[in-house]
Design an enzyme around this catalytic site. Structure first.
Site, PDB file in Angstrom:
ATOM      1  N   ASP A 103       0.813  -1.207   0.000  1.00  0.00           N
ATOM      2  CA  ASP A 103       0.000   0.000   0.000  1.00  0.00           C
ATOM      3  C   ASP A 103       0.848   1.258   0.000  1.00  0.00           C
ATOM      4  O   ASP A 103       0.611   2.174  -0.780  1.00  0.00           O
ATOM      5  CB  ASP A 103      -0.994   0.007   1.174  1.00  0.00           C
ATOM      6  CG  ASP A 103      -0.353  -0.229   2.536  1.00  0.00           C
ATOM      7  OD1 ASP A 103       0.880  -0.412   2.614  1.00  0.00           O
ATOM      8  OD2 ASP A 103      -1.097  -0.243   3.529  1.00  0.00           O
ATOM      9  N   ASP A 106       6.804   3.681   3.245  1.00  0.00           N
ATOM     10  CA  ASP A 106       7.030   4.692   4.274  1.00  0.00           C
ATOM     11  C   ASP A 106       8.521   4.683   4.606  1.00  0.00           C
ATOM     12  O   ASP A 106       9.325   5.223   3.864  1.00  0.00           O
ATOM     13  CB  ASP A 106       6.153   4.368   5.486  1.00  0.00           C
ATOM     14  CG  ASP A 106       6.016   5.517   6.462  1.00  0.00           C
ATOM     15  OD1 ASP A 106       6.929   6.361   6.534  1.00  0.00           O
ATOM     16  OD2 ASP A 106       5.007   5.579   7.171  1.00  0.00           O
ATOM     17  N   LYS A 134       5.757   7.626   0.316  1.00  0.00           N
ATOM     18  CA  LYS A 134       5.805   8.777   1.220  1.00  0.00           C
ATOM     19  C   LYS A 134       7.189   9.418   1.186  1.00  0.00           C
ATOM     20  O   LYS A 134       8.207   8.755   1.357  1.00  0.00           O
ATOM     21  CB  LYS A 134       5.465   8.352   2.650  1.00  0.00           C
ATOM     22  CG  LYS A 134       5.344   9.547   3.594  1.00  0.00           C
ATOM     23  CD  LYS A 134       5.048   9.121   5.009  1.00  0.00           C
ATOM     24  CE  LYS A 134       3.575   8.857   5.182  1.00  0.00           C
ATOM     25  NZ  LYS A 134       3.229   8.694   6.626  1.00  0.00           N
ATOM     26  N   ASP A 162      -4.793   2.303   7.409  1.00  0.00           N
ATOM     27  CA  ASP A 162      -5.708   2.535   8.521  1.00  0.00           C
ATOM     28  C   ASP A 162      -5.207   3.623   9.459  1.00  0.00           C
ATOM     29  O   ASP A 162      -4.038   4.000   9.440  1.00  0.00           O
ATOM     30  CB  ASP A 162      -5.929   1.245   9.312  1.00  0.00           C
ATOM     31  CG  ASP A 162      -4.733   0.863  10.152  1.00  0.00           C
ATOM     32  OD1 ASP A 162      -4.887   0.786  11.390  1.00  0.00           O
ATOM     33  OD2 ASP A 162      -3.644   0.639   9.599  1.00  0.00           O
ATOM     34  N   ARG A 168      -9.525   1.887   6.607  1.00  0.00           N
ATOM     35  CA  ARG A 168      -8.952   1.177   5.457  1.00  0.00           C
ATOM     36  C   ARG A 168      -9.928   1.127   4.281  1.00  0.00           C
ATOM     37  O   ARG A 168      -9.523   1.054   3.141  1.00  0.00           O
ATOM     38  CB  ARG A 168      -8.591  -0.272   5.822  1.00  0.00           C
ATOM     39  CG  ARG A 168      -7.342  -0.432   6.615  1.00  0.00           C
ATOM     40  CD  ARG A 168      -6.948  -1.921   6.688  1.00  0.00           C
ATOM     41  NE  ARG A 168      -5.991  -2.193   7.732  1.00  0.00           N
ATOM     42  CZ  ARG A 168      -4.675  -2.062   7.610  1.00  0.00           C
ATOM     43  NH1 ARG A 168      -4.165  -1.657   6.473  1.00  0.00           N
ATOM     44  NH2 ARG A 168      -3.887  -2.332   8.620  1.00  0.00           N
TER      45      ARG A 168
END
Length: 178
Positions: A103, A106, A134, A162, A168
């Site tokens: 997803d 990060d 990100k 989430d 989500r």
């Protein structure tokens, strides 16, 4: 905090239409890259389920689907340890081209762990596709091979991500404005 309160304290960063468009563009690229191959596609649970559900039906090359489940988060806070919950058996991975779907990229620790783990298990090659990347302002141990949308360094949720266990299922990507 409930979902209604969370949404009222948030703003949309990417609409569902923008997300769907980016997934469609990624599918076109993947279809060109893998057009004559048989690829093992591994969504990373739980966050990549919506991404995989929208991307996989757009893929026109031969795929086998399994999954990988690892996390370094506990109660929405990143930890130093990656917890391995499920990985495909060695025989499913050995001598295969693999596409890992996640997803968000990060910090990159979990995705780097997954890629290394699959290579150790004998994968021929491991490519990574993330819906969101990100911008955290520092180097990451891995860069995704395919990226849907770039996200600023803020707390986001929706479309698989989430917020303390909720959100989500939101069709858009939201930023929480604490």
């Amino acid at each position: 905090m409930g979902l209604a309160e969370l949404i009222s304290s948030s703003e949309v960063i990417f609409s569902n239409n923008e997300i769907e468009t980016s997934i469609g563009e990624m599918a076109k690229t993947l279809n060109k890259t893998y057009r004559d191959q048989h690829v093992l596609v591994l969504p990373v649970l739980s966050g990549a389920i919506p991404f995989a559900g929208h991307l996989i039906p757009k893929l026109t090359f031969e795929v086998t689907i399994n999954y990988f489940h690892a996390s370094r988060y506990a109660k929405n806070i990143g930890t130093d340890n990656i917890k391995l919950i499920y990985e495909p058996p060695d025989e499913a991975v050995k001598n295969r081209s693999i596409l890992v779907l996640d997803d968000i990229l990060d910090q990159g620790d979990t995705l780097a762990f997954i890629k290394q783990r699959l290579l150790v298990k004998g994968a021929l090659e491991v490519s990574t596709a993330v819906l969101f990347d990100k911008a955290i302002g520092k180097s990451k141990p891995i860069q995704a091979d395919y990226i849907g949308l770039d996200v600023p360094d803020i707390y986001v949720y929706g479309f698989g991500l989430d917020f303390n266990g909720i959100g989500r299922n939101m069709a858009d990507l939201y930023a929480y404005n604490n």
